[in-house]
Design a protein around this motif. Structure first.
Motif, PDB file in Angstrom:
ATOM      1  N   GLU A 288       0.829  -1.209   0.000  1.00 45.10           N
ATOM      2  CA  GLU A 288       0.000   0.000   0.000  1.00 45.10           C
ATOM      3  C   GLU A 288       0.869   1.268   0.000  1.00 45.10           C
ATOM      4  O   GLU A 288       0.536   2.249  -0.666  1.00 45.10           O
ATOM      5  N   ILE A 289       1.988   1.224   0.754  1.00 41.67           N
ATOM      6  CA  ILE A 289       2.893   2.376   0.750  1.00 41.67           C
ATOM      7  C   ILE A 289       3.451   2.592  -0.652  1.00 41.67           C
ATOM      8  O   ILE A 289       3.496   3.726  -1.163  1.00 41.67           O
TER       9      ILE A 289
ATOM     10  N   LYS B 238       1.472   6.683  -7.054  1.00 44.83           N
ATOM     11  CA  LYS B 238       0.404   7.596  -7.462  1.00 44.83           C
ATOM     12  C   LYS B 238       0.796   9.050  -7.237  1.00 44.83           C
ATOM     13  O   LYS B 238       0.294   9.952  -7.914  1.00 44.83           O
ATOM     14  N   MET B 239       1.710   9.264  -6.269  1.00 41.62           N
ATOM     15  CA  MET B 239       2.176  10.623  -5.990  1.00 41.62           C
ATOM     16  C   MET B 239       3.458  10.952  -6.756  1.00 41.62           C
ATOM     17  O   MET B 239       4.087  11.992  -6.523  1.00 41.62           O
ATOM     18  N   GLY B 240       3.851  10.047  -7.666  1.00 35.71           N
ATOM     19  CA  GLY B 240       5.018  10.292  -8.500  1.00 35.71           C
ATOM     20  C   GLY B 240       6.341  10.017  -7.830  1.00 35.71           C
ATOM     21  O   GLY B 240       7.392  10.486  -8.293  1.00 35.71           O
ATOM     22  N   ILE B 241       6.324   9.234  -6.751  1.00 34.84           N
ATOM     23  CA  ILE B 241       7.560   8.890  -6.037  1.00 34.84           C
ATOM     24  C   ILE B 241       7.846   7.407  -6.235  1.00 34.84           C
ATOM     25  O   ILE B 241       7.050   6.551  -5.838  1.00 34.84           O
ATOM     26  N   GLU B 242       8.959   7.088  -6.861  1.00 28.23           N
ATOM     27  CA  GLU B 242       9.311   5.686  -7.107  1.00 28.23           C
ATOM     28  C   GLU B 242       9.922   5.087  -5.834  1.00 28.23           C
ATOM     29  O   GLU B 242      10.910   5.610  -5.302  1.00 28.23           O
ATOM     30  N   PRO B 243       9.342   3.992  -5.298  1.00 30.73           N
ATOM     31  CA  PRO B 243       9.892   3.369  -4.089  1.00 30.73           C
ATOM     32  C   PRO B 243      11.336   2.912  -4.315  1.00 30.73           C
ATOM     33  O   PRO B 243      11.685   2.434  -5.391  1.00 30.73           O
TER      34      PRO B 243
ATOM     35  N   PHE C  78      14.596   0.711  -2.351  1.00 27.41           N
ATOM     36  CA  PHE C  78      14.930  -0.204  -1.267  1.00 27.41           C
ATOM     37  C   PHE C  78      16.444  -0.373  -1.167  1.00 27.41           C
ATOM     38  O   PHE C  78      17.144  -0.427  -2.177  1.00 27.41           O
ATOM     39  N   ILE C  79      16.920  -0.478   0.063  1.00 28.38           N
ATOM     40  CA  ILE C  79      18.336  -0.702   0.334  1.00 28.38           C
ATOM     41  C   ILE C  79      18.440  -1.945   1.218  1.00 28.38           C
ATOM     42  O   ILE C  79      17.942  -1.949   2.347  1.00 28.38           O
ATOM     43  N   ASN C  80      19.038  -3.002   0.683  1.00 27.86           N
ATOM     44  CA  ASN C  80      19.153  -4.278   1.415  1.00 27.86           C
ATOM     45  C   ASN C  80      17.792  -4.740   1.942  1.00 27.86           C
ATOM     46  O   ASN C  80      17.667  -5.204   3.081  1.00 27.86           O
ATOM     47  N   GLY C  81      16.772  -4.592   1.098  1.00 31.26           N
ATOM     48  CA  GLY C  81      15.442  -5.086   1.446  1.00 31.26           C
ATOM     49  C   GLY C  81      14.612  -4.146   2.300  1.00 31.26           C
ATOM     50  O   GLY C  81      13.449  -4.436   2.571  1.00 31.26           O
ATOM     51  N   LEU C  82      15.192  -3.016   2.735  1.00 29.90           N
ATOM     52  CA  LEU C  82      14.452  -2.064   3.565  1.00 29.90           C
ATOM     53  C   LEU C  82      14.141  -0.810   2.747  1.00 29.90           C
ATOM     54  O   LEU C  82      14.962  -0.346   1.956  1.00 29.90           O
ATOM     55  N   ARG C  83      12.944  -0.277   2.956  1.00 27.66           N
ATOM     56  CA  ARG C  83      12.496   0.887   2.194  1.00 27.66           C
ATOM     57  C   ARG C  83      13.250   2.150   2.626  1.00 27.66           C
ATOM     58  O   ARG C  83      13.247   2.510   3.804  1.00 27.66           O
ATOM     59  N   TYR C  84      13.868   2.823   1.643  1.00 30.57           N
ATOM     60  CA  TYR C  84      14.435   4.135   1.930  1.00 30.57           C
ATOM     61  C   TYR C  84      13.277   5.087   2.226  1.00 30.57           C
ATOM     62  O   TYR C  84      12.301   5.164   1.480  1.00 30.57           O
ATOM     63  N   THR C  85      13.384   5.808   3.341  1.00 28.96           N
ATOM     64  CA  THR C  85      12.265   6.630   3.807  1.00 28.96           C
ATOM     65  C   THR C  85      12.738   8.044   4.102  1.00 28.96           C
ATOM     66  O   THR C  85      13.345   8.299   5.152  1.00 28.96           O
ATOM     67  N   ASP C  86      12.455   8.959   3.155  1.00 30.91           N
ATOM     68  CA  ASP C  86      12.682  10.366   3.453  1.00 30.91           C
ATOM     69  C   ASP C  86      11.443  10.905   4.171  1.00 30.91           C
ATOM     70  O   ASP C  86      10.496  10.155   4.450  1.00 30.91           O
ATOM     71  N   LYS C  87      11.424  12.193   4.486  1.00 32.73           N
ATOM     72  CA  LYS C  87      10.290  12.738   5.241  1.00 32.73           C
ATOM     73  C   LYS C  87       8.966  12.567   4.497  1.00 32.73           C
ATOM     74  O   LYS C  87       7.934  12.260   5.106  1.00 32.73           O
ATOM     75  N   GLU C  88       9.004  12.752   3.175  1.00 31.67           N
ATOM     76  CA  GLU C  88       7.772  12.625   2.395  1.00 31.67           C
ATOM     77  C   GLU C  88       7.270  11.187   2.403  1.00 31.67           C
ATOM     78  O   GLU C  88       6.072  10.935   2.563  1.00 31.67           O
ATOM     79  N   THR C  89       8.193  10.222   2.271  1.00 31.96           N
ATOM     80  CA  THR C  89       7.804   8.813   2.296  1.00 31.96           C
ATOM     81  C   THR C  89       7.308   8.408   3.680  1.00 31.96           C
ATOM     82  O   THR C  89       6.396   7.585   3.806  1.00 31.96           O
ATOM     83  N   ALA C  90       7.895   8.994   4.742  1.00 32.11           N
ATOM     84  CA  ALA C  90       7.415   8.715   6.106  1.00 32.11           C
ATOM     85  C   ALA C  90       5.970   9.176   6.260  1.00 32.11           C
ATOM     86  O   ALA C  90       5.149   8.484   6.884  1.00 32.11           O
TER      87      ALA C  90
END
Length: 282
Positions: free
Chosen positions: A66-67, A73-78, A80-92
């Motif tokens: 879902e994330i 849909k918001m134009g942000i391509e997910p 991942f680094i070593n299987g974990l999602r890179y999370t900037d403030k917008e992704t958080a």
């Protein structure tokens, strides 16, 4: 299953019902196991049944797909680094929206529709999950420092099922995305849970990952290093098994990994001696 078989199952389940009645069971429902609404409804039905049988059920859920969906849909391509999602403030913020909003309230709704009582929470509520950055490289991916259980126990004492999304915070109010397995293990340890059950999209730990008949039913925590050395525990299973080990280190009696894609796998795991997945214990 005919009526006679249903009656026999209940009779066989009685020792397990007695064993777990009044005990706390933390269930982690993984995003990759949330394949459709029919399956979600069945899982929430199982959760409601266990609660009705007198067990204190705490549900921690993921929601990675879902994330990713909302991000795209918001134009942000997910990323991942070593299987974990890179999370900037917008992704958080997107994780907060997806998990504490859409996924959490959907699961609460399913429990209520099955006759249960549930309250949706996230780790931000009551500073339940206080975090710091796991690493600068990953951004706002949370490493849990403190679990404040009062909100959870208050909800349990009122007879509700807490449904918790793995969103944390720090003392400055920053939002953190937390791995759901990690959050569930920390919460189970802090609550002194009898059982942690990790529902995911695999059958359990297998000697040969390509052979579902090679399921390993029971694993001592002390055997884990040897299984890693043999390559039986590898890749994406390593962090999941580390969560099992950490939960037991924190005092959880048993940890199960079971296939959340199988209807009523929770009931089979908790209410039968044989179970359906892999059990870890000390």
């Amino acid at each position: 299953m005919d009526k006679q078989q249903q009656a026999e199952f209940l009779i066989e389940a009685l020792p397990c019902i007695r064993k777990y009645r009044g005990k706390t069971i933390v269930i982690k429902y993984g995003g990759n196991a949330m394949t459709d609404d029919s399956l979600k409804a069945a899982v929430m039905s199982d959760v409601t049944v266990l609660n009705a049988l007198g067990m204190n059920i705490v549900l921690v859920h993921g929601g990675g797909p879902e994330i990713s969906d909302i991000s795209k849909k918001m134009g942000i391509e997910p990323r991942f680094i070593n299987g974990l999602r890179y999370t900037d403030k917008e992704t958080a913020d997107i994780a907060l929206m997806a998990l504490a909003g859409k996924v959490n309230k959907t699961l609460v709704g399913f429990i209520e529709s099955k006759g249960g009582n549930a309250v949706g929470l996230c780790g931000y509520d009551g500073h339940m999950l206080v975090c710091e950055k796991q690493s600068e490289e990953l951004g706002f991916v949370g490493k849990i420092n403190t679990v404040n259980t009062k909100v959870i126990t208050d909800v349990l004492d009122l007879g509700y099922i807490p449904v918790i999304s793995p969103i944390g915070c720090d003392n400055d109010g920053n939002v953190y995305n937390i791995n759901a397995d990690t959050a569930a293990a920390s919460i189970a340890g802090a609550l002194g849970a009898e059982v942690l059950l990790l529902m995911t999209d695999i059958k359990g730990l297998m000697e040969n990952k390509d052979d579902p008949d090679s399921l390993i039913k029971e694993v001592f925590v002390s055997d884990i290093p040897a299984l890693v050395k043999q390559g039986i525990i590898s890749g994406g299973m390593i962090p999941k098994i580390d969560c099992c080990k950490e939960a037991i280190r924190r005092g959880v009696k048993k940890v199960f990994i079971t296939d959340g894609r199988v209807y009523h796998s929770i009931l089979v795991e908790i209410l039968s001696e044989e179970g359906s997945g892999t059990m870890f214990y000390s």
